[in-house]
Design a protein around this motif. Structure first.
Motif: not given
Length: 359
Positions: A213, A216, A219, A326, A328, A352
């Motif tokens: 992440e 990513d 994020f 998944e 957040k 996120r």
């Protein structure tokens, strides 16, 4: 006391553990002896309220037989022959040496500007053992000692200049093997400066990216760093102890990582990339010490699982995941063994959108 870390224990040159390291090693050994090698462990951790109600309530511990393969893998793990993130790159100066410490060994590190790669060396000039971290970066990109001006190539540690000598004697003397500095592998990955104490530049394995992440674009991360006058093993154990968050940090939100008699904490040991082991815990992401506060008209969300992973030598990741795996938001720690009785962690809240700050 000069010490080093070997197979999870700090040892002095005499072979005995220094006093400041024994408590940490004993704490770690208690954890290992209690079954972290086992394939599956079910450990119900009782809440304060349930203990008070039951009076003599005791948690139950069930685990499978220790796997010989896992024990052999742990025993063979070399804690020094690993990558460690020593600092967030944003906090480091550019084109200026700074000191980093791992296992009571000091290193001089330079983040060079432009397209030049970072360099690192053991923090001692081979001439008179002066600290190279007190030196400077030359226009050629060499690390120059501030004591007598000897300069060293970052990629190899080769001495490239001795100002007191004149050509043609200088090149021959500078290239002497006895005047080489110890160049160490260093890279910048995921916004952190990583150091490998046992590898030379170009000979190190890839830096492990255990938190995808961080790379990513969906994020964002808010990071911090803290130093502690405690042993590495104690800090690793503390971060993975979910029962202390509510009381020590006054963080009710982390109550979902705690366990109870009805919601036991499950631990598992897996193989991780790079011949490593991963210790993972999971529990239903529901409040254990604090009663839930349902909101009127709130949509009923599917149940989540609170997970914490420790990937040696230093990565700890906590988050809540749905059935598809998944999440957040993640809380990430990188715990560093600075030395006997000294440790540091780099931490980040990764989420996120705009994540809250790390704890």
């Amino acid at each position: 006391v000069k010490a080093h870390h070997e197979h999870g224990k700090y040892l002095s040159p005499s072979g005995r553990q220094p006093r400041s390291a024994r408590s940490g090693a004993m704490a770690r050994n208690r954890v290992l002896a209690s079954g972290t090698y086992a394939c599956w462990i079910v450990l119900p951790l009782l809440s304060t309220a349930s203990v008070l109600r039951a009076g003599t309530a005791r948690p139950r511990l069930r685990h499978a037989a220790t796997s010989p393969a896992m024990r052999a893998s742990y025993d063979a793990f070399d804690w020094e022959a690993q990558w460690y993130p020593i600092a967030w790159a944003r906090d480091c100066p550019t084109d200026q040496p700074f000191k980093a410490t791992l296992f009571d060994e000091d290193y001089a590190v330079v983040l060079r500007s432009g397209d030049r790669s970072p360099i690192a060396m053991r923090d001692r000039c081979p001439h008179r053992l002066a600290a190279l971290s007190e030196g400077r970066l030359t226009t050629q990109g060499w690390l120059q000692c501030s004591y007598h001006g000897f300069a060293f190539e970052g990629e190899t540690g080769r001495c490239t200049s001795i100002p007191q000598l004149q050509p043609p004697a200088q090149p021959a003397a500078a290239g002497s093997q006895g005047l080489c500095a110890d160049a160490i592998a260093v890279e910048v990955v995921d916004g952190m400066v990583w150091l490998h104490p046992r590898a030379s530049p170009g000979d190190a394995p890839p830096v492990p990216r255990d938190v995808p992440e961080l790379a990513d674009p969906r994020f964002k991360a808010l990071s911090a760093v803290r130093d502690f006058p405690v042993d590495y093993s104690l800090l690793v154990e503390n971060i993975q102890d979910p029962s202390h968050f509510y009381f020590a940090h006054q963080q009710p939100g982390y109550d979902v990582y705690d366990a109870s008699a009805s919601e036991p904490l499950r631990l598992a040991v897996h193989d991780a990339p790079g011949e490593r082991l991963e210790i993972a815990s999971s529990v239903a992401a529901t409040p254990k010490l604090t009663p839930p506060k349902p909101k009127a008209g709130a949509k009923l969300e599917p149940p989540l699982t609170a997970t914490t992973r420790f990937i040696p030598p230093c990565t700890i990741v906590s988050c809540r995941r749905d059935k598809a795996g998944e999440t957040k938001f993640l809380t990430v720690f990188y715990v560093l063994p600075v030395g006997v009785g000294r440790s540091r962690f780099l931490t980040a809240g990764v989420g996120r959108g705009a994540p809250p700050p790390p704890p």
